[in-house]
Design a protein around this motif. Structure first.
Motif, PDB file in Angstrom:
ATOM      1  N   LYS A  26       0.824  -1.207   0.000  1.00  0.00           N
ATOM      2  CA  LYS A  26       0.000   0.000   0.000  1.00  0.00           C
ATOM      3  C   LYS A  26       0.854   1.251   0.000  1.00  0.00           C
ATOM      4  O   LYS A  26       0.538   2.238  -0.670  1.00  0.00           O
ATOM      5  CB  LYS A  26      -0.923   0.009   1.215  1.00  0.00           C
ATOM      6  CG  LYS A  26      -1.819   1.253   1.285  1.00  0.00           C
ATOM      7  CD  LYS A  26      -2.687   1.254   2.529  1.00  0.00           C
ATOM      8  CE  LYS A  26      -3.546   2.524   2.563  1.00  0.00           C
ATOM      9  NZ  LYS A  26      -4.366   2.583   3.799  1.00  0.00           N
ATOM     10  N   ILE A  84       3.736  -0.599   4.375  1.00  0.00           N
ATOM     11  CA  ILE A  84       2.384  -1.024   4.746  1.00  0.00           C
ATOM     12  C   ILE A  84       1.877  -1.941   3.646  1.00  0.00           C
ATOM     13  O   ILE A  84       1.894  -1.573   2.467  1.00  0.00           O
ATOM     14  CB  ILE A  84       1.426   0.169   4.903  1.00  0.00           C
ATOM     15  CG1 ILE A  84       1.933   1.154   5.958  1.00  0.00           C
ATOM     16  CG2 ILE A  84       0.027  -0.327   5.259  1.00  0.00           C
ATOM     17  CD1 ILE A  84       1.930   0.617   7.364  1.00  0.00           C
ATOM     18  N   GLN A 133      -1.474  -4.486   2.428  1.00  0.00           N
ATOM     19  CA  GLN A 133      -2.917  -4.506   2.640  1.00  0.00           C
ATOM     20  C   GLN A 133      -3.555  -5.633   1.843  1.00  0.00           C
ATOM     21  O   GLN A 133      -3.127  -5.943   0.723  1.00  0.00           O
ATOM     22  CB  GLN A 133      -3.527  -3.162   2.225  1.00  0.00           C
ATOM     23  CG  GLN A 133      -5.022  -3.036   2.523  1.00  0.00           C
ATOM     24  CD  GLN A 133      -5.550  -1.652   2.175  1.00  0.00           C
ATOM     25  OE1 GLN A 133      -5.056  -1.007   1.259  1.00  0.00           O
ATOM     26  NE2 GLN A 133      -6.558  -1.202   2.907  1.00  0.00           N
ATOM     27  N   GLY A 141      -7.450  -2.254  -2.375  1.00  0.00           N
ATOM     28  CA  GLY A 141      -7.336  -2.506  -0.946  1.00  0.00           C
ATOM     29  C   GLY A 141      -8.684  -2.648  -0.270  1.00  0.00           C
ATOM     30  O   GLY A 141      -9.612  -1.879  -0.545  1.00  0.00           O
ATOM     31  N   GLU A 156      -4.638  -4.159   7.146  1.00  0.00           N
ATOM     32  CA  GLU A 156      -3.295  -3.664   6.882  1.00  0.00           C
ATOM     33  C   GLU A 156      -2.289  -4.263   7.868  1.00  0.00           C
ATOM     34  O   GLU A 156      -2.618  -4.584   8.999  1.00  0.00           O
ATOM     35  CB  GLU A 156      -3.262  -2.131   6.996  1.00  0.00           C
ATOM     36  CG  GLU A 156      -4.118  -1.431   5.960  1.00  0.00           C
ATOM     37  CD  GLU A 156      -4.029   0.083   6.099  1.00  0.00           C
ATOM     38  OE1 GLU A 156      -3.244   0.563   6.953  1.00  0.00           O
ATOM     39  OE2 GLU A 156      -4.739   0.792   5.365  1.00  0.00           O
TER      40      GLU A 156
END
Length: 363
Positions: free
Chosen positions: A213, A225, A227, A235, A239
């Motif tokens: 992400k 990050i 996800q 997404g 997460e």
């Protein structure tokens, strides 16, 4: 102006095989390669190949490059090689190829036949901070480690669980680099299970239906990050923060076919082959009477198949000029390709190839 019987653009697995085969028929061959050394992806591959003994099964990729280079050298002055040369254009009005050596020397090549073995380029996906130092393509990571002996960082997030992502993950671990995780947007691993099993046994988690992400950090990568994603790779929550200093992108390749477009070859977009590729006949000749294609430029596939396609293109291009070759070899090479593309693993490739093969060309 440089002149030759057969010009091979690209000195990787397909290009070297094509050059060796054409030279064995007696043709004068010129190879132009943009890198500083020949071998293409082979020189980065430290793992042992699958397939059969004809495609050097059980031999490591960089060793296969040495075998092909020895074959090129055995052809003597019939093969002329130029590295650090970028082909810049094809001019249909007179069939001239233009090229640059480094950034200084511009020259032209007049070739009776041309084999496009230009390989592929890495795909990247957009995400916030993807321009931070520490975001690499998998090919760049392989080059750093396996060509120059430099590790890219200490802890890596691998994006993509195809063969490249899985193999590079294992190579990173062999070099002492931690692999924090592998994320894959698809519902299953895309590469061979044997490669996935290696890294899973070493404790690396593989998150399916996940993608990156965002990269974290202000000056360099300090984390990421990831996800959970849906069927459209959008997404949908869940997460996770991954501690890493390197993000390695192994999200696929696209055929490098600009020369084919410039030459006016008939092209077709085939998702199974990962992009636009030229239509071709059983000799790997395109719709242009003087241009053949081989390797990833004809559709993304394993290096073993690229070598066989190169053999087909080199033999056919030389024979089209009247050089003596064994037509029976074509059947042998297609049989070898059939074995490489057999089974569930080759189903996608077979479906793609069926969309671009033609019975012959109207001259």
């Amino acid at each position: 102006m440089m002149s030759t019987d057969v010009l091979v653009v690209g000195g990787g697995a397909a290009g070297l095989s094509a050059a060796a085969e054409a030279a064995s028929c007696g043709a004068r061959v010129t190879v132009l390669e943009s890198d500083l050394q020949l071998g293409g992806q082979l020189i980065k591959q430290t793992h042992k190949f699958f397939g059969s003994k004809d495609e050097y099964a059980g031999t490591r990729g960089y060793k296969i490059a040495d075998i092909l280079l020895d074959e090129i050298r055995s052809a003597g002055d019939r093969v002329e090689v130029h590295t650090n040369v970028t082909v810049t254009g094809y001019y249909p009005e007179n069939g001239t190829i233009t090229a640059m050596r480094g950034e200084e020397e511009y020259f032209r090549v007049s070739a009776k036949k041309v084999i496009v073995a230009t390989g592929a380029q890495e795909r990247l996906i957009p995400f916030p901070n993807n321009d931070l130092p520490g975001v690499y393509g998998a090919g760049a990571v392989q080059t750093l480690m396996n060509v120059y002996g430099v590790v890219p960082g200490k802890r890596v997030l691998m994006v993509g669980a195809g063969n490249i992502g899985l193999i590079v993950s294992y190579q990173l671990m062999q070099a002492g680099v931690q692999v924090a995780a592998v994320v894959e947007a698809m519902p299953k691993v895309g590469g061979y299970w044997v490669h996935a099993a290696k890294i899973r046994r070493l404790g690396v988690p593989i998150y399916l239906r996940y993608s990156i992400k965002e990269a974290l950090g202000s000056q360099v990568v300090e984390g990421a990050i990831i996800q959970e994603v849906d069927d459209r790779c959008s997404g949908i929550g869940n997460e996770k923060e991954i501690d890493c200093d390197i993000i390695c992108m192994a999200v696929g390749l696209s055929p490098t076919v600009e020369l084919c477009w410039q030459a006016g070859c008939q092209m077709k977009y085939v998702p199974h082959l990962c992009g636009y590729v030229p239509l071709r006949d059983r000799t790997m000749r395109t719709s242009h009477k003087d241009i053949w294609v081989a390797g990833d430029a004809s559709g993304i596939e394993e290096a073993s198949a690229a070598m066989v396609e190169g053999r087909i293109a080199g033999l056919s291009a030389a024979m089209s000029l009247g050089f003596k070759g064994d037509p029976g070899k074509l059947d042998e090479y297609w049989s070898r390709l059939g074995h490489l593309r057999a089974g569930e693993v080759g189903e996608k490739i077979r479906a793609g190839i069926s969309q671009v093969m033609v019975d012959g060309w109207e001259e």
